[in-house]
Design a protein around this motif. Structure first.
Motif, PDB file in Angstrom:
ATOM      1  N   GLY A 192       0.774  -1.234   0.000  1.00 24.20           N
ATOM      2  CA  GLY A 192       0.000   0.000   0.000  1.00 24.20           C
ATOM      3  C   GLY A 192       0.801   1.277   0.000  1.00 24.20           C
ATOM      4  N   ARG A 193       2.085   1.230  -0.309  1.00 24.68           N
ATOM      5  CA  ARG A 193       2.877   2.466  -0.366  1.00 24.68           C
ATOM      6  C   ARG A 193       2.540   3.218  -1.648  1.00 24.68           C
ATOM      7  NH1 ARG A 193       7.085   3.867   2.749  1.00 24.68           N
ATOM      8  NH2 ARG A 193       8.018   4.936   0.968  1.00 24.68           N
ATOM      9  N   PHE A 194       2.155   4.462  -1.508  1.00 23.31           N
ATOM     10  CA  PHE A 194       1.744   5.289  -2.630  1.00 23.31           C
ATOM     11  C   PHE A 194       2.799   5.305  -3.737  1.00 23.31           C
ATOM     12  CE2 PHE A 194       1.311   9.168  -5.021  1.00 23.31           C
ATOM     13  CZ  PHE A 194      -0.053   9.359  -5.162  1.00 23.31           C
ATOM     14  N   SER A 222      -7.320   3.912  -4.684  1.00 22.20           N
ATOM     15  CA  SER A 222      -8.105   3.560  -3.497  1.00 22.20           C
ATOM     16  C   SER A 222      -7.509   4.202  -2.247  1.00 22.20           C
ATOM     17  CB  SER A 222      -8.226   2.048  -3.345  1.00 22.20           C
ATOM     18  OG  SER A 222      -7.014   1.491  -2.909  1.00 22.20           O
ATOM     19  N   LEU A 223      -6.211   4.472  -2.262  1.00 23.48           N
ATOM     20  CA  LEU A 223      -5.590   5.176  -1.129  1.00 23.48           C
ATOM     21  C   LEU A 223      -6.049   6.627  -1.060  1.00 23.48           C
ATOM     22  CD1 LEU A 223      -1.847   4.049  -1.454  1.00 23.48           C
ATOM     23  CD2 LEU A 223      -3.547   3.213   0.184  1.00 23.48           C
ATOM     24  N   CYS A 224      -6.411   7.164  -2.199  1.00 21.18           N
ATOM     25  CA  CYS A 224      -6.760   8.585  -2.290  1.00 21.18           C
ATOM     26  C   CYS A 224      -8.238   8.872  -2.074  1.00 21.18           C
ATOM     27  CB  CYS A 224      -6.369   9.124  -3.668  1.00 21.18           C
ATOM     28  SG  CYS A 224      -4.610   9.114  -3.963  1.00 21.18           S
TER      29      CYS A 224
END
Length: 113
Positions: free
Chosen positions: A61-63, A91-93
């Motif tokens: 999950g590291r951008f 999805s992280l954003c």
């Protein structure tokens, strides 16, 4: 350039061997991610993709790793892998109002037919 790649490969292997202390949240800048950046800069996207995916295996999950893996997959002609990494990045954003260049690139890639 080859000396830099070899040095980063050794650093990444050492980082994985040593691990991290139980109370630290993770690497600030994983060596495998740095290796991916260097390999992309050297126009070696297949190797970069391998490095970014190894970084993601250790630090999910590291951008930046997702952005790099998506770009590397694009450059190697692997649209399904690129889309997968870019969708994970987006999805992280969600809900965060992310307007970083990598997020814009990911959104443009995912939205294209």
């Amino acid at each position: 350039a080859e000396a830099a790649v070899a040095s980063l490969r050794r650093g990444a292997a050492l980082e994985e061997k040593v691990g991290k202390h139980a109370v630290t949240p993770g690497s600030v800048l994983p060596a495998r991610e740095q290796l991916g950046d260097l390999l992309l800069e050297l126009e070696r996207p297949a190797e970069a993709l391998e490095a970014y995916e190894a970084a993601l295996a250790e630090n999910p999950g590291r951008f930046h790793s997702l952005a790099g893996a998506g770009r590397a997959a694009e450059l190697t002609g692997e649209p399904d892998r690129a889309r997968g990494h870019y969708e994970a990045l987006l999805s992280l954003c969600r809900g965060a109002g992310c307007d970083r260049p990598a997020a814009r690139r990911a959104a443009a890639y995912v939205e294209k037919p």
